[in-house]
Design an enzyme around this catalytic site. Sequence first.
Site, mmCIF file in Angstrom:
data_model
loop_
_atom_site.group_PDB
_atom_site.id
_atom_site.type_symbol
_atom_site.label_atom_id
_atom_site.label_comp_id
_atom_site.label_asym_id
_atom_site.label_seq_id
_atom_site.Cartn_x
_atom_site.Cartn_y
_atom_site.Cartn_z
ATOM 1 N N PRO A 10 0.805 -1.225 0.000
ATOM 2 C CA PRO A 10 0.000 0.000 0.000
ATOM 3 C C PRO A 10 0.835 1.270 0.000
ATOM 4 O O PRO A 10 0.412 2.300 -0.537
ATOM 5 C CB PRO A 10 -0.841 -0.111 1.282
ATOM 6 N N HIS A 11 2.043 1.219 0.581
ATOM 7 C CA HIS A 11 2.916 2.401 0.575
ATOM 8 C C HIS A 11 3.367 2.726 -0.843
ATOM 9 O O HIS A 11 3.373 3.891 -1.262
ATOM 10 C CB HIS A 11 4.142 2.168 1.460
ATOM 11 N N ASP A 67 10.294 -2.432 -8.812
ATOM 12 C CA ASP A 67 11.081 -3.228 -7.880
ATOM 13 C C ASP A 67 12.194 -2.317 -7.421
ATOM 14 O O ASP A 67 12.867 -1.677 -8.244
ATOM 15 C CB ASP A 67 11.636 -4.497 -8.523
ATOM 16 N N SER A 68 12.356 -2.217 -6.129
ATOM 17 C CA SER A 68 13.280 -1.225 -5.615
ATOM 18 C C SER A 68 13.939 -1.714 -4.343
ATOM 19 O O SER A 68 13.497 -2.690 -3.725
ATOM 20 C CB SER A 68 12.542 0.094 -5.350
ATOM 21 N N PHE A 150 8.749 4.951 4.602
ATOM 22 C CA PHE A 150 8.647 3.548 5.006
ATOM 23 C C PHE A 150 9.957 2.847 4.687
ATOM 24 O O PHE A 150 10.849 3.421 4.064
ATOM 25 C CB PHE A 150 7.459 2.857 4.320
#
Length: 197
Positions: A10-11, A67-68, A150
């Site tokens: 969700p972030h 993708d991180s 986050f």
Amino acid sequence: MRIVLATHNPHKVAELQQIVAQARPDLEVVGYDGPEPVEDGVTFAENALIKARAAAAHTGLAALADDSGICVDVLGGSPGVFSAYWAGQKKDAAANLELLLDQLRDIADPHRTAHFTSTIALVLPDGREQVVEGRWPGRLAHAAAGAGGFGYDPIFVPDGQPAGEERSVGEFTSEEKQAQSHRARAFAELVPLLAAL
């Protein structure tokens, strides 16, 4: 035009929706509620493509997937693609952050350089694919600061801040983060491709 964001995080959904809205207000970003594929790639690009392909196939819509992770120079680029699982398979962000701080406990500031990487894959229903990357350079603090963001945000101090006024991303406003982040940088590379849709 509708485009599906291939993540259950969700972030990331909130952050990418805001970035997309600023750059392309005509795009309607919808969340992905389909099956989560196994991310067994060994690079950010491979994992982003796995997720985007799955979302495009499941929804029939154009799909974006990010993708991180954080890449620490003294650790040879780790955690990298394993950022979400650095402390184990539970995806425990607090445990990941604490483990990374513990591993760097005795490392001096000049050697705490790192960068966030975001790789975004765009997959269209007709099979066309594109991958872009954004990097946000900085260094790691010795302790977490700030309640914003986050993941590793509270320990990442981006380059380019005024001396003596350096803050972690955890201390940034969401607007400051979205203007500078690795995802914003990757998405800036993607905007011309979206314009061609």
